[in-house]
Design an enzyme around this catalytic site. Structure first.
Site, PDB file in Angstrom:
ATOM      1  CG  LEU A  14     -53.767 -39.074  44.064  1.00 40.58           C
ATOM      2  CD1 LEU A  14     -52.807 -38.760  45.202  1.00 40.58           C
ATOM      3  CD2 LEU A  14     -54.980 -39.768  44.614  1.00 40.58           C
ATOM      4  CG  HIS A  15     -59.434 -36.730  39.459  1.00 40.65           C
ATOM      5  ND1 HIS A  15     -60.721 -36.653  39.933  1.00 40.65           N
ATOM      6  CD2 HIS A  15     -59.286 -37.986  38.972  1.00 40.65           C
ATOM      7  CE1 HIS A  15     -61.335 -37.806  39.732  1.00 40.65           C
ATOM      8  NE2 HIS A  15     -60.486 -38.630  39.158  1.00 40.65           N
ATOM      9  CB  ALA A  16     -61.452 -33.133  42.846  1.00 41.19           C
TER      10      ALA A  16
END
Length: 88
Positions: A14-16
C-alpha cells in the site's frame, strides 16, 4: 460489525497510489472503516493513517467496518485489495 482478513497481493504493498484508491473507496461509505496490521489500528479514511502502517506486499491486514452500509463497504474494499488495486 463486519471483519475480514486479506493479504495485500501487489508487490509494493500500500504505497501512495493504491493507498489513495483504498482511502477513496472507504470514503464512499457512511460506515466507520478501520485497517489493522498486527496490533496497530488506523482509520481507513485517512491517507496518512493507512500509509503509516507501512504495509508491504504479502502483508495480512484486517479490515473492520461498522455502520449502516458495512457489508457493501467491506465487499468493495476486499475486492479492491484482491484485484491488486489495478496493479497486477
Amino acid at each position: 460489525m463486519c471483519v475480514k482478513d486479506v493479504v495485500i497481493n501487489n508487490q509494493v504493498g500500500l504505497h501512495a497510489r493504491p493507498a489513495t484508491f483504498f482511502v477513496q473507496k472507504a470514503n464512499e461509505f457512511k460506515s466507520t472503516v478501520w485497517v489493522e496490521k498486527e496490533e496497530r489500528r488506523v482509520n481507513a479514511k485517512s491517507l496518512l493513517g493507512v500509509l503509516s502502517l507501512g504495509i508491504v506486499g504479502g502483508t495480512k491486514i484486517r479490515i473492520i467496518v461498522d455502520g449502516s452500509d458495512e457489508e457493501a463497504a467491506l465487499a468493495a474494499l476486499v475486492e479492491l485489495v484482491e484485484t491488486g488495486f489495478g496493479e497486477l
